[in-house]
Design an enzyme around this catalytic site. Sequence first.
Site, mmCIF file in Angstrom:
data_model
loop_
_atom_site.group_PDB
_atom_site.id
_atom_site.type_symbol
_atom_site.label_atom_id
_atom_site.label_comp_id
_atom_site.label_asym_id
_atom_site.label_seq_id
_atom_site.Cartn_x
_atom_site.Cartn_y
_atom_site.Cartn_z
ATOM 1 N N TYR A 146 11.328 4.691 5.200
ATOM 2 C CA TYR A 146 12.142 3.643 5.818
ATOM 3 C C TYR A 146 11.955 2.266 5.202
ATOM 4 O O TYR A 146 12.652 1.336 5.561
ATOM 5 C CB TYR A 146 11.835 3.581 7.322
ATOM 6 C CG TYR A 146 11.937 4.936 7.951
ATOM 7 C CD1 TYR A 146 13.183 5.521 8.146
ATOM 8 C CD2 TYR A 146 10.809 5.670 8.287
ATOM 9 C CE1 TYR A 146 13.298 6.798 8.675
ATOM 10 C CE2 TYR A 146 10.914 6.948 8.820
ATOM 11 C CZ TYR A 146 12.166 7.497 9.009
ATOM 12 O OH TYR A 146 12.282 8.761 9.522
ATOM 13 N N GLY A 147 10.995 2.114 4.307
ATOM 14 C CA GLY A 147 10.778 0.801 3.723
ATOM 15 C C GLY A 147 9.422 0.698 3.051
ATOM 16 O O GLY A 147 8.800 1.700 2.723
ATOM 17 N N VAL A 164 5.429 -0.623 2.889
ATOM 18 C CA VAL A 164 4.296 -0.872 3.782
ATOM 19 C C VAL A 164 3.293 -1.794 3.093
ATOM 20 O O VAL A 164 2.931 -1.577 1.935
ATOM 21 C CB VAL A 164 3.587 0.444 4.181
ATOM 22 C CG1 VAL A 164 2.531 0.190 5.243
ATOM 23 C CG2 VAL A 164 4.598 1.468 4.683
ATOM 24 N N ASP A 197 9.818 14.020 11.933
ATOM 25 C CA ASP A 197 9.474 13.923 10.505
ATOM 26 C C ASP A 197 7.966 14.072 10.314
ATOM 27 O O ASP A 197 7.349 13.321 9.562
ATOM 28 C CB ASP A 197 9.980 12.580 9.960
ATOM 29 C CG ASP A 197 9.979 12.521 8.431
ATOM 30 O OD1 ASP A 197 10.004 13.594 7.790
ATOM 31 O OD2 ASP A 197 9.944 11.410 7.877
ATOM 32 N N ILE A 242 0.820 -1.223 0.000
ATOM 33 C CA ILE A 242 0.000 0.000 0.000
ATOM 34 C C ILE A 242 0.847 1.264 0.000
ATOM 35 O O ILE A 242 0.323 2.366 -0.084
ATOM 36 C CB ILE A 242 -0.991 0.035 1.196
ATOM 37 C CG1 ILE A 242 -0.257 -0.166 2.532
ATOM 38 C CG2 ILE A 242 -2.104 -0.978 1.023
ATOM 39 C CD1 ILE A 242 -1.139 0.046 3.761
ATOM 40 N N GLY A 243 2.151 1.103 0.096
ATOM 41 C CA GLY A 243 2.974 2.314 0.061
ATOM 42 C C GLY A 243 4.445 2.036 0.228
ATOM 43 O O GLY A 243 4.849 0.954 0.650
ATOM 44 N N GLU A 244 5.225 3.033 -0.137
ATOM 45 C CA GLU A 244 6.670 2.962 0.054
ATOM 46 C C GLU A 244 7.076 4.239 0.765
ATOM 47 O O GLU A 244 6.888 5.329 0.242
ATOM 48 C CB GLU A 244 7.366 2.842 -1.296
ATOM 49 C CG GLU A 244 8.816 2.491 -1.170
ATOM 50 C CD GLU A 244 9.317 1.621 -2.329
ATOM 51 O OE1 GLU A 244 10.499 1.296 -2.304
ATOM 52 O OE2 GLU A 244 8.532 1.289 -3.232
ATOM 53 N N GLY A 245 7.550 4.099 1.979
ATOM 54 C CA GLY A 245 7.856 5.282 2.778
ATOM 55 C C GLY A 245 9.341 5.521 2.902
ATOM 56 O O GLY A 245 10.152 4.913 2.199
#
EC number: 2.7.11.22
Length: 288
Positions: A15-16, A18, A125, A10-13
Amino acid sequence: MEKYHGLEKIGEGTYGVVYKAQNNYGETFALKKIRLEKEDEGIPSTTIREISILKELKHSNIVKLYDVIHTKKRLVLVFEHLDQDLKKLLDVCEGGLESVTAKSFLLQLLNGIAYCHDRRVLHRDLKPQNLLINREGELKIADFGLARAFGIPVRKYTHEVVTLWYRAPDVLMGSKKYSTTIDIWSVGCIFAEMVNGTPLFPGVSEADQLMRIFRILGTPNSKNWPNVTELPKYDPNFTVYEPLPWESFLKGLDESGIDLLSKMLKLDPNQRITAKQALEHAYFKENN
């Protein structure tokens, strides 16, 4: 990891990656797979220590960290899952949020921040993407403390530059004294964005970010910000700007709202309001 199935990215943030996943009881979670810089070295003990602190954060406005799965090569954080984030909501709400909604979200954000600051945990952040929202209008802060656990990256792993829009001027000028005030600056930027519908300081580089701040709030000097000249990236040749009237760049925020925002967005970190003080502000005593 055997406990979770139906992994859906569902996502790429920062730190890695998701994933949304379910456990054997059909409950939904967000799994954050942390990228490790040097896979051969395993997970630093400091990181594990920081993550263990996050597990102790129990507050209705902070995304709950349920579990930490770590093997030699991998670290997976299991969080509660929420449907939406504030950025996605702002993308579809042209002209900003209704004042009652903005006030409710700000109150919840400050409640979560005050709880963590009481425990000496900084976020570092904060941005709309890190504020998750459910259908009941509850706001929860995600990724608390991860910036400290993994270091604030200059770039995302996808080579997208980490946003500077919510970064305090003292940090932009090289201050290493991180304190709760850097989160308060970010909260102020988010508050203004909820009101206006657009970011207040959408810089494209650190230098541009500073100039955008100075153009609106005025260029600092040693009178209004003692010791500013000692910061590593302070430049005596900064263009000198006078501060603009708050009403000129804030649409539809009343007098007490402007007063609160002005106390969050003080250039000098020592003059910024604390989260606890902000919660006592007259802005929250009024009825919309």
